[in-house]
Design a protein around this motif. Structure first.
Motif, short mmCIF file in Angstrom:
data_model
loop_
_atom_site.label_atom_id
_atom_site.label_comp_id
_atom_site.label_asym_id
_atom_site.label_seq_id
_atom_site.Cartn_x
_atom_site.Cartn_y
_atom_site.Cartn_z
N ARG A 184 10.61 5.37 -7.40
CA ARG A 184 10.92 4.96 -8.68
C ARG A 184 11.42 3.61 -8.43
O ARG A 184 10.95 2.69 -9.32
CB ARG A 184 12.01 5.95 -9.22
N GLU A 185 12.24 3.25 -7.30
CA GLU A 185 12.73 1.84 -7.29
C GLU A 185 11.70 0.97 -7.24
O GLU A 185 11.71 -0.13 -7.80
CB GLU A 185 13.50 1.86 -6.04
N ALA A 186 10.56 1.08 -6.32
CA ALA A 186 9.50 0.21 -6.12
C ALA A 186 8.44 0.16 -7.42
O ALA A 186 8.23 -0.93 -7.71
CB ALA A 186 8.55 0.68 -5.04
N ALA A 194 2.16 -4.55 -10.14
CA ALA A 194 0.85 -5.24 -10.21
C ALA A 194 -0.15 -4.69 -8.92
O ALA A 194 -1.07 -4.70 -8.93
CB ALA A 194 0.90 -6.75 -10.07
N GLN A 195 0.85 -4.65 -7.77
CA GLN A 195 0.15 -4.29 -6.75
C GLN A 195 -0.20 -2.78 -6.44
O GLN A 195 -1.18 -2.35 -5.82
CB GLN A 195 1.13 -4.84 -5.38
N SER A 196 0.65 -1.85 -6.78
CA SER A 196 0.48 -0.43 -6.63
C SER A 196 -0.79 0.26 -6.92
O SER A 196 -1.70 0.84 -6.41
CB SER A 196 1.49 0.33 -7.48
N ARG A 202 -7.98 0.65 -3.69
CA ARG A 202 -8.77 0.17 -2.49
C ARG A 202 -8.69 1.30 -1.66
O ARG A 202 -9.70 1.78 -1.03
CB ARG A 202 -8.16 -0.96 -1.82
N LEU A 203 -7.87 2.25 -1.56
CA LEU A 203 -7.65 3.38 -0.84
C LEU A 203 -8.56 4.46 -1.30
O LEU A 203 -9.32 5.14 -0.39
CB LEU A 203 -6.27 3.73 -0.94
N TYR A 204 -8.72 4.75 -2.67
CA TYR A 204 -9.69 5.49 -3.23
C TYR A 204 -11.08 5.31 -2.53
O TYR A 204 -12.08 6.23 -2.11
CB TYR A 204 -9.49 5.70 -4.56
N LEU A 205 -11.63 4.04 -2.80
CA LEU A 205 -12.91 3.49 -2.45
C LEU A 205 -12.97 3.86 -0.95
O LEU A 205 -14.12 3.91 -0.71
CB LEU A 205 -12.83 2.11 -3.06
N ALA A 206 -12.05 3.38 -0.08
CA ALA A 206 -12.27 3.54 1.23
C ALA A 206 -12.55 5.20 1.64
O ALA A 206 -13.50 5.54 2.50
CB ALA A 206 -11.14 3.03 2.10
N ILE A 207 -11.89 6.11 1.02
CA ILE A 207 -12.17 7.38 1.35
C ILE A 207 -13.21 7.75 0.84
O ILE A 207 -13.82 8.55 1.40
CB ILE A 207 -10.77 7.99 0.42
N ASN A 225 3.85 -2.86 2.22
CA ASN A 225 4.20 -3.59 1.07
C ASN A 225 5.55 -2.91 0.18
O ASN A 225 6.60 -3.47 -0.23
CB ASN A 225 3.33 -3.68 0.00
N VAL A 226 5.45 -1.44 0.16
CA VAL A 226 6.32 -0.85 -0.37
C VAL A 226 8.09 -0.95 0.48
O VAL A 226 9.11 -1.28 -0.46
CB VAL A 226 6.21 0.64 -0.27
#
Length: 268
Positions: A184-186, A194-196, A202-207, A225-226
């Motif tokens: 929640r904090e992040a 913007a980054q999440s 990107r992770l979905y595409l790699a998988i 990053n987190v």
């Protein structure tokens, strides 16, 4: 309430907000039981983002100067604390250590899950990942932090589920429960907003393309990053807490949030 000056070196905006509200309480301009203006109005008064206002209010609440009532707002405490600052400083240091422990565990565990998911995900798994990633992006753009938090958690759960290993899913669920507050904090951090969604896309595409190495690396970068965002938040709270009455003198901290290595003692 005056605007907070920007570009003042080491002091962040949320620290200046804490100092200003604290001064108003000390001068009696804000009295015990008084309701603070809503977050949106405070942000306009201080020429600050709402995330900076939330961070300042959280510091004031943890210190006992302000308390929050669900659905009503933030109020000056009826009984103002005496030595609460010392307790808050100790609490924040414990929180910092706990977050580092949790981040270390996540960086060891979740990249491995992502790599396994890349080799095992079914069409249904990929659809669940895609749906969660899109939902998070939609809710972040709308400014709905709680809904984005749920979508973020759903995405990470979908990565674990895509491994097809129920033991790993159970372990991840336990770890995810520990992560809750930090997630929640992040998501309340403007940069993280913007980054999440981009990281998860990107992770979905790699998988989806069955690239285990890319999935592992993408998840690791995401977690790093987190960690940086959470450590910045905690250090900001620590700096703001040092402004409160009764706080001990600030101690110099290493520039990096990484823990120091632990050396073995005795013979190898």
């Amino acid at each position: 309430m005056p605007n907070v000056p920007h570009g003042n070196g080491h002091r962040k905006v949320n620290e200046a907000i804490v100092r200003a509200i604290q001064a108003q309480i000390r001068r009696g301009e804000l009295k015990p039981g008084d309701r603070l203006p809503p977050e949106r109005r405070l942000a306009a008064m201080f020429d600050a983002s709402r995330s900076s206002v939330r961070e300042a209010l959280r510091v004031l609440e943890l210190s006992g100067l302000v308390h929050s009532r669900h659905g009503e707002g933030n109020f000056v405490a009826e009984t103002l604390p005496g030595g609460a600052a010392l307790t808050l400083v100790d609490y924040l240091e414990r929180q910092r250590t706990s977050l580092l422990d949790l981040s270390e565990a996540r960086k060891m565990f979740e990249p491995a899950l992502a790599s396994l998911a890349a080799g095992r995900a079914t069409r249904e798994d990929l659809e669940e990942l895609r749906r969660a990633a899109e939902e998070e992006g939609t809710q972040l753009r709308a400014g709905h932090t709680q809904a984005a938090f749920r979508a973020d958690r759903a995405f990470h759960h979908a990565v674990a589920a895509a491994t097809g290993n129920q033991t790993l899913v159970t372990l991840h669920s336990y770890l995810s429960d520990l992560v809750g507050g930090g997630r929640r904090e992040a998501l309340e951090n403007d940069v993280r907003r913007a980054q999440s969604a981009l990281d998860h896309r990107r992770l979905y595409l790699a998988i989806a393309r069955c690239d285990g190495a890319a999935a592992r690396a993408t998840m690791l970068r995401h977690l790093e990053n987190v960690e940086r965002i959470l450590m910045d938040a905690v250090l900001g709270y620590q700096r703001a807490a040092a402004l409160l009455p009764g706080a001990p003198p600030s101690r110099a901290r290493p520039a990096s949030p990484r823990r120091r290595s632990r050396r073995r003692t005795g013979s190898p």
